[in-house]
Write a protein that holds these residues in place. Structure first.
Motif, mmCIF file in Angstrom:
data_model
loop_
_atom_site.group_PDB
_atom_site.id
_atom_site.type_symbol
_atom_site.label_atom_id
_atom_site.label_comp_id
_atom_site.label_asym_id
_atom_site.label_seq_id
_atom_site.Cartn_x
_atom_site.Cartn_y
_atom_site.Cartn_z
ATOM 1 N N SER A 13 0.827 -1.204 0.000
ATOM 2 C CA SER A 13 0.000 0.000 0.000
ATOM 3 C C SER A 13 0.863 1.256 0.000
ATOM 4 O O SER A 13 0.594 2.205 -0.739
ATOM 5 C CB SER A 13 -0.925 0.001 1.215
ATOM 6 O OG SER A 13 -1.644 1.189 1.287
ATOM 7 N N HIS A 14 1.909 1.257 0.809
ATOM 8 C CA HIS A 14 2.806 2.416 0.876
ATOM 9 C C HIS A 14 3.524 2.652 -0.450
ATOM 10 O O HIS A 14 3.630 3.792 -0.918
ATOM 11 C CB HIS A 14 3.817 2.212 1.996
ATOM 12 C CG HIS A 14 4.779 3.333 2.154
ATOM 13 N ND1 HIS A 14 4.430 4.551 2.677
ATOM 14 C CD2 HIS A 14 6.096 3.425 1.833
ATOM 15 C CE1 HIS A 14 5.495 5.349 2.677
ATOM 16 N NE2 HIS A 14 6.504 4.678 2.167
ATOM 17 N N THR A 17 1.015 3.928 -3.010
ATOM 18 C CA THR A 17 0.628 5.306 -2.699
ATOM 19 C C THR A 17 1.707 6.276 -3.180
ATOM 20 O O THR A 17 1.400 7.357 -3.672
ATOM 21 C CB THR A 17 0.407 5.482 -1.182
ATOM 22 O OG1 THR A 17 -0.613 4.597 -0.767
ATOM 23 C CG2 THR A 17 -0.012 6.893 -0.849
ATOM 24 N N ASN A 21 -0.263 8.316 -5.764
ATOM 25 C CA ASN A 21 -0.757 9.441 -4.970
ATOM 26 C C ASN A 21 -2.246 9.348 -4.691
ATOM 27 O O ASN A 21 -2.911 10.353 -4.505
ATOM 28 C CB ASN A 21 -0.434 10.788 -5.636
ATOM 29 C CG ASN A 21 1.048 11.063 -5.679
ATOM 30 O OD1 ASN A 21 1.770 10.672 -4.766
ATOM 31 N ND2 ASN A 21 1.515 11.714 -6.730
ATOM 32 N N ARG A 23 -4.465 7.127 -2.118
ATOM 33 C CA ARG A 23 -4.421 6.095 -1.080
ATOM 34 C C ARG A 23 -5.562 5.093 -1.217
ATOM 35 O O ARG A 23 -5.375 3.905 -0.953
ATOM 36 C CB ARG A 23 -4.456 6.751 0.297
ATOM 37 C CG ARG A 23 -4.343 5.746 1.417
ATOM 38 C CD ARG A 23 -3.611 6.339 2.596
ATOM 39 N NE ARG A 23 -3.534 5.416 3.697
ATOM 40 C CZ ARG A 23 -2.612 4.476 3.818
ATOM 41 N NH1 ARG A 23 -1.712 4.314 2.883
ATOM 42 N NH2 ARG A 23 -2.592 3.673 4.856
#
Length: 56
Positions: A13-14, A17, A21, A23
């Motif tokens: 997920s990080h 993201t 950009n 989430r």
């Protein structure tokens, strides 16, 4: 084991993201990929059936 799965999902997920950009999309993709990995692992590490469930 659950902590490892959660850490992997958070890492995916990080990383997503950082590139997208967004989430919401990143968490959705991470959840989908985590589900795929969990399904594949469940097929591999499933416990053998108990003798009481054997026919005969």
């Amino acid at each position: 084991m659950a902590a490892l799965v959660a850490a992997g999902s958070g890492l995916v997920s990080h990383l997503i993201t950082g590139t997208l950009n967004d989430r919401t999309v990143a968490v959705g993709v991470a959840a989908f990929l985590t589900g795929l990995v969990a399904t594949a692992l469940a097929d591999r590490v499933r416990a053998p059936p108990s003798p009481s469930s054997w026919p005969g």
